[in-house]
Scaffold this motif. Structure first.
Motif, PDB file in Angstrom:
ATOM      1  N   ALA A 142       3.063  18.098   4.854  1.00  0.00           N
ATOM      2  CA  ALA A 142       3.128  19.135   3.834  1.00  0.00           C
ATOM      3  C   ALA A 142       2.986  20.486   4.519  1.00  0.00           C
ATOM      4  CB  ALA A 142       2.012  18.951   2.812  1.00  0.00           C
ATOM      5  N   ASN A 143       3.890  21.377   4.246  1.00  0.00           N
ATOM      6  CA  ASN A 143       3.844  22.707   4.834  1.00  0.00           C
ATOM      7  C   ASN A 143       3.258  23.660   3.806  1.00  0.00           C
ATOM      8  OD1 ASN A 143       4.153  24.929   6.429  1.00  0.00           O
ATOM      9  ND2 ASN A 143       6.369  25.058   6.200  1.00  0.00           N
ATOM     10  N   GLY A 144       1.947  23.688   3.748  1.00  0.00           N
ATOM     11  CA  GLY A 144       1.261  24.517   2.765  1.00  0.00           C
ATOM     12  C   GLY A 144       1.213  23.828   1.426  1.00  0.00           C
ATOM     13  N   GLY A 145       0.088  23.250   1.103  1.00  0.00           N
ATOM     14  CA  GLY A 145      -0.062  22.559  -0.170  1.00  0.00           C
ATOM     15  C   GLY A 145      -1.468  22.025  -0.316  1.00  0.00           C
ATOM     16  N   GLY A 199      -5.004  10.942   7.880  1.00  0.00           N
ATOM     17  CA  GLY A 199      -4.428  12.271   7.719  1.00  0.00           C
ATOM     18  C   GLY A 199      -5.223  13.311   8.473  1.00  0.00           C
ATOM     19  N   GLU A 200      -4.614  14.460   8.628  1.00  0.00           N
ATOM     20  CA  GLU A 200      -5.247  15.565   9.343  1.00  0.00           C
ATOM     21  C   GLU A 200      -6.226  16.288   8.429  1.00  0.00           C
ATOM     22  OE1 GLU A 200      -1.453  16.489  12.225  1.00  0.00           O
ATOM     23  OE2 GLU A 200      -1.725  17.690  10.430  1.00  0.00           O
ATOM     24  N   THR A 208       0.813  -1.216   0.000  1.00  0.00           N
ATOM     25  CA  THR A 208       0.000   0.000   0.000  1.00  0.00           C
ATOM     26  C   THR A 208       0.848   1.268   0.000  1.00  0.00           C
ATOM     27  OG1 THR A 208      -0.070   0.147   2.419  1.00  0.00           O
ATOM     28  CG2 THR A 208      -1.795  -1.154   1.355  1.00  0.00           C
ATOM     29  N   TRP A 209       0.169   2.348  -0.348  1.00  0.00           N
ATOM     30  CA  TRP A 209       0.689   3.694  -0.135  1.00  0.00           C
ATOM     31  C   TRP A 209      -0.507   4.614   0.045  1.00  0.00           C
ATOM     32  CZ3 TRP A 209       0.107   7.756  -3.786  1.00  0.00           C
ATOM     33  CH2 TRP A 209      -0.347   7.381  -5.055  1.00  0.00           C
ATOM     34  N   GLY A 210      -0.323   5.687   0.783  1.00  0.00           N
ATOM     35  CA  GLY A 210      -1.412   6.602   1.086  1.00  0.00           C
ATOM     36  C   GLY A 210      -1.247   7.933   0.391  1.00  0.00           C
ATOM     37  N   GLU A 211      -2.376   8.615   0.266  1.00  0.00           N
ATOM     38  CA  GLU A 211      -2.407   9.907  -0.419  1.00  0.00           C
ATOM     39  C   GLU A 211      -3.486  10.759   0.241  1.00  0.00           C
ATOM     40  OE1 GLU A 211      -2.870  11.226  -5.093  1.00  0.00           O
ATOM     41  OE2 GLU A 211      -3.561   9.271  -4.461  1.00  0.00           O
ATOM     42  N   ILE A 212      -3.251  12.058   0.338  1.00  0.00           N
ATOM     43  CA  ILE A 212      -4.240  12.969   0.909  1.00  0.00           C
ATOM     44  C   ILE A 212      -4.393  14.186   0.004  1.00  0.00           C
ATOM     45  CG2 ILE A 212      -2.593  14.256   2.334  1.00  0.00           C
ATOM     46  CD1 ILE A 212      -4.805  14.240   4.552  1.00  0.00           C
ATOM     47  N   HIS A 213      -5.623  14.678  -0.071  1.00  0.00           N
ATOM     48  CA  HIS A 213      -5.907  15.902  -0.832  1.00  0.00           C
ATOM     49  C   HIS A 213      -6.774  16.801   0.036  1.00  0.00           C
ATOM     50  CE1 HIS A 213      -4.161  14.448  -4.524  1.00  0.00           C
ATOM     51  NE2 HIS A 213      -4.726  13.295  -4.255  1.00  0.00           N
ATOM     52  N   TRP A 214      -6.369  18.072   0.124  1.00  0.00           N
ATOM     53  CA  TRP A 214      -7.133  19.056   0.869  1.00  0.00           C
ATOM     54  C   TRP A 214      -7.850  19.976  -0.105  1.00  0.00           C
ATOM     55  CZ3 TRP A 214      -1.820  18.554   2.573  1.00  0.00           C
ATOM     56  CH2 TRP A 214      -1.692  17.769   3.727  1.00  0.00           C
ATOM     57  N   GLN A 215      -8.993  20.476   0.315  1.00  0.00           N
ATOM     58  CA  GLN A 215      -9.819  21.327  -0.528  1.00  0.00           C
ATOM     59  C   GLN A 215      -9.134  22.647  -0.859  1.00  0.00           C
ATOM     60  OE1 GLN A 215     -13.657  21.909   1.110  1.00  0.00           O
ATOM     61  NE2 GLN A 215     -14.402  23.119  -0.598  1.00  0.00           N
ATOM     62  N   PHE A 263      -5.351  25.243   0.167  1.00  0.00           N
ATOM     63  CA  PHE A 263      -3.977  25.293   0.655  1.00  0.00           C
ATOM     64  C   PHE A 263      -3.974  24.999   2.155  1.00  0.00           C
ATOM     65  CE2 PHE A 263       0.144  27.601   1.065  1.00  0.00           C
ATOM     66  CZ  PHE A 263       0.803  26.944   0.039  1.00  0.00           C
ATOM     67  N   PHE A 264      -3.203  23.999   2.601  1.00  0.00           N
ATOM     68  CA  PHE A 264      -3.268  23.542   3.990  1.00  0.00           C
ATOM     69  C   PHE A 264      -1.928  22.947   4.394  1.00  0.00           C
ATOM     70  CE2 PHE A 264      -4.542  20.296   7.202  1.00  0.00           C
ATOM     71  CZ  PHE A 264      -5.219  21.120   8.092  1.00  0.00           C
ATOM     72  N   SER A 265      -1.600  23.011   5.661  1.00  0.00           N
ATOM     73  CA  SER A 265      -0.418  22.339   6.194  1.00  0.00           C
ATOM     74  C   SER A 265      -0.893  21.221   7.114  1.00  0.00           C
ATOM     75  CB  SER A 265       0.461  23.310   6.985  1.00  0.00           C
ATOM     76  OG  SER A 265       0.996  24.290   6.128  1.00  0.00           O
ATOM     77  N   GLY A 266      -0.486  20.003   6.847  1.00  0.00           N
ATOM     78  CA  GLY A 266      -0.909  18.875   7.657  1.00  0.00           C
ATOM     79  C   GLY A 266      -0.111  17.639   7.306  1.00  0.00           C
ATOM     80  N   CYS A 267      -0.450  16.534   7.967  1.00  0.00           N
ATOM     81  CA  CYS A 267       0.312  15.297   7.810  1.00  0.00           C
ATOM     82  C   CYS A 267      -0.566  14.136   7.367  1.00  0.00           C
ATOM     83  CB  CYS A 267       0.998  14.934   9.121  1.00  0.00           C
ATOM     84  SG  CYS A 267       2.180  16.174   9.679  1.00  0.00           S
ATOM     85  N   LEU A 268       0.086  13.144   6.783  1.00  0.00           N
ATOM     86  CA  LEU A 268      -0.521  11.905   6.308  1.00  0.00           C
ATOM     87  C   LEU A 268       0.365  10.764   6.770  1.00  0.00           C
ATOM     88  CD1 LEU A 268      -2.355  10.253   4.222  1.00  0.00           C
ATOM     89  CD2 LEU A 268      -0.553  10.771   2.572  1.00  0.00           C
ATOM     90  N   TRP A 269      -0.233   9.622   7.104  1.00  0.00           N
ATOM     91  CA  TRP A 269       0.537   8.457   7.532  1.00  0.00           C
ATOM     92  C   TRP A 269      -0.266   7.193   7.283  1.00  0.00           C
ATOM     93  CZ3 TRP A 269      -1.716  12.009  10.710  1.00  0.00           C
ATOM     94  CH2 TRP A 269      -2.746  11.551  11.521  1.00  0.00           C
ATOM     95  N   GLU A 270       0.374   6.046   7.518  1.00  0.00           N
ATOM     96  CA  GLU A 270      -0.306   4.758   7.437  1.00  0.00           C
ATOM     97  C   GLU A 270      -0.212   4.073   8.792  1.00  0.00           C
ATOM     98  OE1 GLU A 270       0.129   2.527   3.501  1.00  0.00           O
ATOM     99  OE2 GLU A 270       1.841   3.892   3.515  1.00  0.00           O
ATOM    100  N   ASP A 271      -1.253   3.357   9.162  1.00  0.00           N
ATOM    101  CA  ASP A 271      -1.269   2.508  10.353  1.00  0.00           C
ATOM    102  C   ASP A 271      -1.228   1.068   9.876  1.00  0.00           C
ATOM    103  OD1 ASP A 271      -1.596   4.714  12.068  1.00  0.00           O
ATOM    104  OD2 ASP A 271      -3.778   4.571  12.007  1.00  0.00           O
TER     105      ASP A 271
END
Length: 133
Positions: A92-95, A120-121, A56-63, A65-73
């Protein structure tokens, strides 16, 4: 590469495109794609077969511009009540999005006896996760 193309298209198209899945979001080799939806956030777990087992691999998309984190458990607990968290954490620091660390070179093992989810956040300060696979 497909993620980069999608991200560039997203930046050019505006913020409404995040909530509309595009063909580029799912890699052609995905056996399964799971999504979790949160406040202005879409988290995706890509599941594909490598050497006869799921990875697996994870991906996040924010609506926006945002700074936040993504991870897998990842867990070996069939009840998914305990797990090793924050694996391959990427921030991601702003994206508009991010992919889990190592997604292009070392996908996370999700074969027999293992379960994985992506988290993710989200905009509300909470955590959005996919279902376990």
């Amino acid at each position: 590469m497909m993620l980069k193309r999608w991200m560039i298209g997203l930046a050019l198209a505006g913020t409404a495109a995040v909530l509309t899945p595009s063909a580029a979001q799912a890699a052609p080799s995905d056996r399964l794609t799971l999504r979790g939806y949160g406040s202005g956030t879409v988290v995706t777990l890509h599941v594909f077969t490598l050497d006869g087992h799921d990875h697996t691999w994870g991906e996040i998309h924010w609506q926006d511009f945002f700074s936040g984190c993504l991870w897998e458990d990842q867990t070996t607990d069939p009840t998914q009540r305990t797990w090793n968290g924050l694996l391959r954490r990427t921030c991601a620091n702003g994206g508009f999005g991010a992919a889990t660390y190592g997604a292009d070179q070392s996908p996370l093992y999700d074969g027999p006896g293992y379960w994985v989810r992506a988290c993710g956040e989200d905009w509300s300060g909470g955590v959005t996760c996919t279902a376990w696979n």
